[in-house]
Design a protein around this motif. Structure first.
Motif, short mmCIF file in Angstrom:
data_model
loop_
_atom_site.label_atom_id
_atom_site.label_comp_id
_atom_site.label_asym_id
_atom_site.label_seq_id
_atom_site.Cartn_x
_atom_site.Cartn_y
_atom_site.Cartn_z
N GLY A 82 5.13 -14.21 2.28
CA GLY A 82 4.68 -15.57 1.97
C GLY A 82 5.35 -16.61 2.84
N LEU A 83 5.26 -17.84 2.36
CA LEU A 83 5.81 -18.99 3.06
C LEU A 83 7.33 -18.88 3.21
N GLY A 84 7.98 -18.41 2.15
CA GLY A 84 9.44 -18.36 2.12
C GLY A 84 10.01 -17.43 3.17
N SER A 85 9.44 -16.21 3.28
CA SER A 85 10.01 -15.28 4.24
C SER A 85 9.73 -15.74 5.68
N TYR A 86 8.62 -16.47 5.87
CA TYR A 86 8.32 -17.08 7.17
C TYR A 86 9.42 -18.08 7.51
N THR A 87 9.89 -18.80 6.49
CA THR A 87 10.90 -19.84 6.71
C THR A 87 12.27 -19.26 7.00
N VAL A 88 12.60 -18.13 6.35
CA VAL A 88 13.94 -17.55 6.53
C VAL A 88 14.19 -17.28 8.00
N ALA A 89 13.22 -16.66 8.65
CA ALA A 89 13.38 -16.33 10.07
C ALA A 89 13.51 -17.62 10.88
N ALA A 90 12.74 -18.64 10.47
CA ALA A 90 12.76 -19.89 11.23
C ALA A 90 14.08 -20.63 11.08
N LEU A 91 14.75 -20.45 9.92
CA LEU A 91 15.98 -21.22 9.67
C LEU A 91 17.07 -20.86 10.65
N SER A 92 17.29 -19.55 10.85
CA SER A 92 18.39 -19.18 11.74
C SER A 92 18.04 -19.47 13.19
N ALA A 93 16.73 -19.44 13.52
CA ALA A 93 16.33 -19.75 14.89
C ALA A 93 16.15 -21.25 15.08
N ARG A 94 16.26 -22.01 13.99
CA ARG A 94 16.03 -23.46 13.96
C ARG A 94 14.69 -23.81 14.60
N ASP A 95 13.67 -23.10 14.11
CA ASP A 95 12.29 -23.32 14.57
C ASP A 95 11.72 -24.48 13.75
N PHE A 96 11.87 -25.70 14.29
CA PHE A 96 11.61 -26.89 13.49
C PHE A 96 10.22 -27.00 12.89
N PRO A 97 9.15 -26.80 13.67
CA PRO A 97 7.83 -27.00 13.05
C PRO A 97 7.63 -26.14 11.81
N VAL A 98 8.17 -24.92 11.82
CA VAL A 98 8.00 -24.02 10.67
C VAL A 98 8.80 -24.54 9.48
N ILE A 99 10.06 -24.94 9.72
CA ILE A 99 10.89 -25.45 8.62
C ILE A 99 10.26 -26.72 8.05
N GLN A 100 9.81 -27.60 8.96
CA GLN A 100 9.18 -28.83 8.49
C GLN A 100 7.96 -28.54 7.63
N ALA A 101 7.16 -27.57 8.07
CA ALA A 101 5.95 -27.23 7.31
C ALA A 101 6.31 -26.71 5.93
N PHE A 102 7.34 -25.86 5.88
CA PHE A 102 7.78 -25.33 4.59
C PHE A 102 8.22 -26.45 3.65
N VAL A 103 9.07 -27.33 4.18
CA VAL A 103 9.59 -28.42 3.34
C VAL A 103 8.44 -29.32 2.88
N LEU A 104 7.55 -29.65 3.83
CA LEU A 104 6.44 -30.56 3.49
C LEU A 104 5.54 -29.94 2.41
N ILE A 105 5.16 -28.69 2.63
CA ILE A 105 4.21 -28.07 1.69
C ILE A 105 4.86 -27.89 0.32
N SER A 106 6.12 -27.43 0.29
CA SER A 106 6.79 -27.28 -1.01
C SER A 106 6.90 -28.63 -1.71
N ALA A 107 7.25 -29.67 -0.94
CA ALA A 107 7.42 -30.99 -1.55
C ALA A 107 6.08 -31.48 -2.11
N LEU A 108 5.00 -31.32 -1.33
CA LEU A 108 3.69 -31.80 -1.80
C LEU A 108 3.24 -31.02 -3.03
N LEU A 109 3.43 -29.70 -3.01
CA LEU A 109 3.05 -28.89 -4.18
C LEU A 109 3.84 -29.32 -5.40
#
Lengths: 312, 299
Positions: free
Chosen positions: A261-288
């Motif tokens: 899901g979204l969360g496991s996609y984000t885990v990989a992005a966090l350590s690589a500091r892949d900003f668009p992915v982290i931003q998308a996770f934060v935005l979508i979680s916040a909106l939901l």
């Protein structure tokens, strides 16, 4: 009532806008030049100043910040969540593939935890201080003292692997979500059982319940007809908080169950500091979460007449 | 994270007026007389002793591999067994204790101090300053704490200190709101009005009459969150976002050793037991605190 609801709706819109500003601000706030980081992470070589300058221009990083925010917001509103810095793939595509899996797991876990908490709290309140209540209180103490990921690890180790029930690897389909959802739901229900039990007991002792008892109503009727509706409101709020915790905890939960899901996609992005992915996770979680809180507050307004007047 | 409290934020569940019995200095005594309070205190004291001991002495060198004893089950020499590189798990959970528990205390200290200062400034300033400061806090509070924490980790990158900063950012607003509500209430308390009429300077009223009460009250609220915070930190460490190897930390130990659980289940026991007992001790104490402070007046 309509006015209160509309006011709440407007408030949710403002919150969503503020959240988007916060998410956008992650990029300018982060140390280092994004253009440099993108080029470096794609080529693993020191980029030339001219390349950096060209990319900065292409990304609009040389424009004033308010304009950058407006452009970013416009893109997001059209469903363009930029490309991943690591893979170069559009983030929106990957997310639309993964979001249903997250929603399935979160939704199912929520249903389980609500059902378990409701049932146990009713039993606990009906048999207060007798053995069913004692057993349930031991469960709530233990469940509350085990963080979800730890309870999940133990359950995977001793129930799933040990007893050979189900498969550890899960594929994101509904049937596969049942086991993780049960595990998460049973752990999360512990806290809600404590909360609902306390408010049920309080409602059972309130004036209206005593009047009903004096008029000869049976205990079961007092619990279900008189106490439960009055205890429902704190519970409703608790569900809202739970949605937030499940969404926010989704990286941990999905990492644990290898859930695609979204969360496991984000885990990989966090350590690589892949900003668009982290931003998308934060935005979508916040909106939901904002949407879920809105729905719950509207439900509370519909259920409780006091709330229709209370807010000026 | 699952606690008896909704998530990271206890303040969410504890309304400003939810602790009517003002906490005072006899609190420890009353806790000791409370059944679950006493259990929590005993358990907590034992864990604290183990933590302090772990800072100065451990049976083996916690980070030093010894491949001759790799992946051994519990024995007399290694009561909790050894990990994949032969490090003694008892030594590692003892050494990790001050990181796991210290991190939780550091975050609570952070949200307490920021919340106290921010809330008091906002509440005592009133007017436009107050409105702007509280709107900002409202935005923070309208998002789930863990989502905010991930956003901060995204900006700063993974790491132990960054994890602490992230959790402080995620939670401070709840404490600021609570402190502000208490500061607003404190202005009109009789002894504050009396002090003002007696001509006591404003800073002395603030430091002598308003701050101590708010600080004590907010400190109790913060302590209610300890269990949830230990859980949150171990959960994020489990993702590899906290303490970096080779250093021991309970959540991180679970994360790095996870591959071996199927063949060496004792790798799971030591850190799991420590997390469970610490959260249990905090929960027992906070349940007792809630009982003593909120219900006592009515009984």
């Amino acid at each position: 009532m309509i006015r209160v609801a509309l006011r709440r709706f407007a408030q949710a819109l403002l919150t969503a806008l503020a959240a988007s500003l916060l998410v956008w601000a992650m990029l300018p706030l982060a140390p280092g030049d994004p253009a440099y980081r993108i080029l470096y992470s794609q080529t693993q070589k020191e980029p030339l100043p001219a390349e950096i300058e060209a990319l900065r221009h292409e990304m609009g990083l040389d424009k004033p910040l308010p304009l950058q925010y407006a452009q970013w917001l416009g893109k997001v509103a059209r469903g363009d969540l930029a490309r991943s810095w690591r893979t170069g793939q559009p983030v929106a595509e990957e997310i639309s593939r993964r979001l249903p899996a997250t929603l399935t797991l979160v939704g199912l876990a929520l249903v389980v935890s609500v059902a378990v908490a409701l049932l146990l709290a009713l039993i606990s309140a009906a048999f207060r201080d007798r053995w069913p209540d004692r057993v349930i209180r031991v469960y709530t103490q233990i469940g509350a003292a085990l963080p979800t990921f730890l309870f999940g690890l133990l359950a995977l180790q001793y129930i799933v692997v040990g007893a050979g029930v189900g498969k550890v690897l899960s594929g994101g389909a509904l049937q596969m979500a049942i086991l993780p959802a049960l595990i998460i739901g049973i752990d999360r229900a512990a806290g809600w059982t404590q909360l609902l039990r306390a408010s049920l007991i309080e409602a059972q002792e309130a004036g209206f319940a005593q009047v009903a008892r004096a008029r000869g109503a049976r205990p079961r009727r007092i619990l279900l007809i008189h106490a439960l509706p009055n205890a429902a409101l704190p519970f409703l709020t608790a569900i809202g908080v739970s949605v937030g915790a499940l969404l926010g905890g989704s990286p941990i939960i999905e990492e644990l169950f290898t859930w695609p899901g979204l969360g496991s996609y984000t885990v990989a992005a966090l350590s690589a500091r892949d900003f668009p992915v982290i931003q998308a996770f934060v935005l979508i979680s916040a909106l939901l979460y904002v949407a879920a809180s809105l729905l719950i507050d509207l439900a509370a307004i519909a259920l409780d007449p006091r709330l229709r007047e209370a807010h000026p | 994270m699952t606690r008896s409290w909704p998530n990271l934020s206890p303040a969410r569940a504890v309304a400003p007026d939810a602790l009517p019995g003002a906490p005072d200095r006899r609190l420890l005594k009353r806790l000791w007389r409370h059944r679950s309070g006493r259990r929590g205190l005993i358990l907590g004291a034992m864990l604290l002793a183990l933590t302090l001991l772990g800072m100065v002495w451990t049976p083996y060198e916690p980070d030093w591999p010894d491949y001759t004893v790799a992946l051994q089950g519990p024995s007399l020499a290694h009561p909790f067994g050894t990990d994949d590189t032969g490090r003694d798990l008892l030594s590692r959970v003892m050494d990790g204790a001050h990181r796991s528990l210290g991190a939780a205390l550091a975050v609570l200290g952070g949200v307490f101090s920021i919340g106290l200062v921010y809330g008091c400034i906002s509440g005592l300033a009133r007017g436009l300053t107050d409105t702007v400061m509280m709107r900002l806090a409202d935005v923070m509070m309208s998002l789930p704490g863990l989502v905010l924490a991930f956003a901060v980790i995204g900006v700063l990158g993974p790491g132990f200190v960054n994890l602490l900063i992230a959790l402080i950012v995620a939670d401070w607003a709840w404490y600021a709101r609570l402190a502000r509500a208490m500061a607003l209430g404190a202005r009109d308390r009789p002894e504050v009005i009396a002090a003002r009429m007696a001509g006591v300077p404003r800073w002395r009223i603030l430091s002598g009459h308003i701050l101590p009460g708010i600080a004590l009250h907010l400190g109790v609220v913060a302590s209610l969150a300890l269990g949830g915070m230990i859980g949150a930190i171990s959960g994020l460490s489990f993702l590899g976002l906290g303490v970096q190897p080779p250093h021991a930390e309970w959540g991180a130990m679970l994360s790095t050793q996870r591959l071996y659980f199927a063949i060496a289940p004792w790798l799971l026991w030591a850190p799991a037991l420590m997390i469970f007992l610490s959260v249990l001790a905090s929960n027992l104490i906070s349940n007792a605190l809630r009982d003593i402070l909120a219900v006592e007046g009515r009984r």
